[in-house]
Design a protein around this motif. Sequence first.
Motif, short mmCIF file in Angstrom:
data_model
loop_
_atom_site.label_atom_id
_atom_site.label_comp_id
_atom_site.label_asym_id
_atom_site.label_seq_id
_atom_site.Cartn_x
_atom_site.Cartn_y
_atom_site.Cartn_z
N ILE A 1 -3.56 7.29 -2.82
CA ILE A 1 -3.22 6.02 -2.28
C ILE A 1 -3.61 4.88 -3.09
CG2 ILE A 1 -5.52 6.26 -0.92
CD1 ILE A 1 -3.85 5.00 1.39
N TYR A 2 -2.89 3.99 -3.18
CA TYR A 2 -3.18 2.83 -4.05
C TYR A 2 -2.59 1.39 -3.65
CZ TYR A 2 1.41 4.32 -5.97
OH TYR A 2 2.57 4.66 -6.06
N ALA A 3 -2.75 0.39 -4.15
CA ALA A 3 -2.14 -0.99 -3.75
C ALA A 3 -1.55 -1.48 -5.03
CB ALA A 3 -3.32 -1.91 -3.27
N VAL B 1 0.81 -1.26 -0.06
CA VAL B 1 0.04 -0.07 -0.02
C VAL B 1 0.87 1.20 -0.01
CG1 VAL B 1 -1.89 1.47 1.43
CG2 VAL B 1 -1.83 -1.28 1.23
N VAL B 2 0.67 2.12 -0.81
CA VAL B 2 1.33 3.53 -1.04
C VAL B 2 0.65 4.54 -1.08
CG1 VAL B 2 3.04 4.54 -2.50
CG2 VAL B 2 3.04 2.03 -2.72
N ALA B 3 0.96 5.64 0.04
CA ALA B 3 0.47 6.94 -0.05
C ALA B 3 1.70 7.83 -0.65
CB ALA B 3 -0.01 7.13 1.36
N GLU B 4 1.04 8.78 -1.63
CA GLU B 4 2.08 9.41 -2.43
C GLU B 4 1.60 10.93 -2.39
OE1 GLU B 4 3.88 9.19 -6.63
OE2 GLU B 4 2.89 7.60 -6.24
N ASN B 5 2.57 11.71 -2.14
CA ASN B 5 2.73 13.19 -2.57
C ASN B 5 4.05 13.49 -3.04
OD1 ASN B 5 4.27 13.17 -0.12
ND2 ASN B 5 2.51 13.58 1.10
N ASP B 6 4.77 14.27 -2.51
CA ASP B 6 6.19 14.39 -2.92
C ASP B 6 7.07 13.14 -2.84
OD1 ASP B 6 5.93 15.15 -0.52
OD2 ASP B 6 7.67 16.51 -0.45
N ARG B 7 6.61 12.40 -1.77
CA ARG B 7 7.38 11.22 -1.70
C ARG B 7 6.41 10.09 -1.39
NH1 ARG B 7 10.27 11.49 4.15
NH2 ARG B 7 10.54 9.35 3.56
N LYS B 8 6.86 8.74 -1.24
CA LYS B 8 5.97 7.60 -0.89
C LYS B 8 6.20 7.28 0.55
CE LYS B 8 6.21 6.12 -5.94
NZ LYS B 8 6.65 5.10 -6.72
N THR C 1 0.12 -5.02 -6.28
CA THR C 1 0.14 -6.75 -6.07
C THR C 1 1.50 -7.10 -6.52
OG1 THR C 1 -0.41 -6.96 -8.49
CG2 THR C 1 -2.44 -6.71 -6.94
N ARG C 2 1.73 -8.20 -6.36
CA ARG C 2 2.74 -8.91 -6.63
C ARG C 2 3.33 -9.15 -8.04
NH1 ARG C 2 1.99 -15.47 -5.79
NH2 ARG C 2 -0.26 -15.50 -7.07
N ASP C 3 2.24 -8.87 -8.91
CA ASP C 3 2.54 -8.75 -10.44
C ASP C 3 2.52 -7.34 -10.97
OD1 ASP C 3 -0.28 -8.34 -10.27
OD2 ASP C 3 -0.64 -9.66 -11.53
N LYS C 4 2.83 -6.46 -9.86
CA LYS C 4 2.96 -4.89 -10.35
C LYS C 4 1.62 -4.26 -10.86
CE LYS C 4 7.53 -5.63 -9.67
NZ LYS C 4 8.00 -5.19 -8.33
N GLN C 5 0.53 -5.01 -10.35
CA GLN C 5 -0.67 -4.28 -10.84
C GLN C 5 -1.04 -3.05 -9.88
OE1 GLN C 5 -4.06 -6.79 -10.88
NE2 GLN C 5 -5.49 -5.38 -11.52
N LYS C 6 -1.29 -1.96 -10.45
CA LYS C 6 -1.59 -0.71 -9.26
C LYS C 6 -3.16 -0.75 -9.29
CE LYS C 6 0.79 2.89 -9.58
NZ LYS C 6 1.33 4.32 -10.13
N ILE C 7 -3.59 -0.89 -7.86
CA ILE C 7 -5.22 -0.80 -7.93
C ILE C 7 -5.56 0.68 -6.90
CG2 ILE C 7 -7.06 -1.91 -6.79
CD1 ILE C 7 -5.23 -4.57 -7.33
N PRO C 8 -6.37 1.42 -7.39
CA PRO C 8 -6.80 2.51 -6.42
C PRO C 8 -7.62 2.07 -5.37
CG PRO C 8 -7.34 2.90 -8.85
CD PRO C 8 -7.12 1.35 -8.87
N VAL C 9 -7.24 2.68 -4.05
CA VAL C 9 -8.08 2.24 -2.93
C VAL C 9 -8.72 3.58 -2.16
CG1 VAL C 9 -6.67 0.06 -2.47
CG2 VAL C 9 -5.95 2.37 -1.47
N LYS C 10 -9.73 3.28 -1.35
CA LYS C 10 -10.29 4.59 -0.74
C LYS C 10 -10.16 3.96 0.65
CE LYS C 10 -14.78 6.69 -0.13
NZ LYS C 10 -16.33 6.72 -0.54
#
Length: 377
Positions: free
Chosen positions: A73-75, A39-46, A77-86
């Motif tokens: 903020i997004y997730a 899970v990554v929360a991103e602005n000017d850094r991660k 997966t192990r296969d590098k798929q980026k998924i938006p989350v709320k």
Amino acid sequence: MTLLTAWAEKTVKKSNEIYKFEKEVRSILKKASPSIVKVVAENDRKHVATGIVINKNLILSNIMITKYHYDTIYAVTRDKQKIPVKLLGKDKRTGLILLKHKSPNLKPIQMGKTAMTGDWILLVGAFYSKVPAVYTGIVSSSSQEELILNAPLPPGAVGSAVLNRDGNLVGVVRGKLRFSTNPSYSFKNEGGRITILSKHSKGENLCYAVPRKKVKSIVSQLLKYGKVKWGWLGVNIDYYKKKKGVLITSIIPNSPASRSNLKKGDVIVNINNQEINTMSELQRAIRQIIPGEKAKFIVSRDGKENIHHIKIGEMASFKKQLKSKTYFKYPKNSRKIQHYFEDYSRFPKLDIEKFKINITGTPKLGVLVKTLSERDA
């Protein structure tokens, strides 16, 4: 049998045991990996933490990533798929946050039984850009409130899944274990106690986790309210040295206890069929009760035990009282206790960023005169 033959057989046996262990770890990893995301929360850094897919629409992660402002903020997966989350909700006490996703490809993790002290466990989570990463350890201590794990915790691993030998979830990693064995400063008078504890003592290679049963309860409340409603009674207590129970030293005004039949000097010995002998047992029992519900108390007064049914309040309401300054009532010209702590020069050589302050009891006006020892001076 020669010494060489015996050595060879022993070596082969050890090799087989290692191979069996590696095979077991890979089997657990294969089962759990589809349920682990970064899970990554991103602005000017991660800011990165581990996420656990707990059902087809929900991911559980750590509050650390929401500590600072983020634009997205997004997730991953192990296969590098980026998924938006709320973000649906968070709880500061346990450090858990609940996220919603819409991906049909994420597989929920399977839930396990309660972890016991001495159990072997596997931590599966994120390590920087690596997902999944795996760490092994044992349960050093277990209770209804937390698991203490003898396992390393590298960056990104907060929120990791604690798995048993079957690959099922028994807990969620909260963070590294920090503790203080002794108060750094302690002050006491007839009105209460002020204790200042160091926040920077660490347990080497120790971390702690939220047990599965508690996780389930927290998720239910986060899903319903967006927060966790912790129960609150409103008493100040001390150990009861004579027999079992905890002694009520005072009752907080405008609290659930003040609206009950409890009195100063009562001894609480049981709550909802749970024996109470320590402060932590009392706190744990109260927190488990949903605010608004009535709890059964067994209270000893003048040597006789009586049953009281008390409606439990919510801790958040008490915090609102403190913020509105309606809890402590002082004369206009008196110095409020929070102002006392704004002047940290009262505590020489105290780096306040490295300490936390606990205040118990009800402050009273007046001056306590005490002869100082060389150490105190």
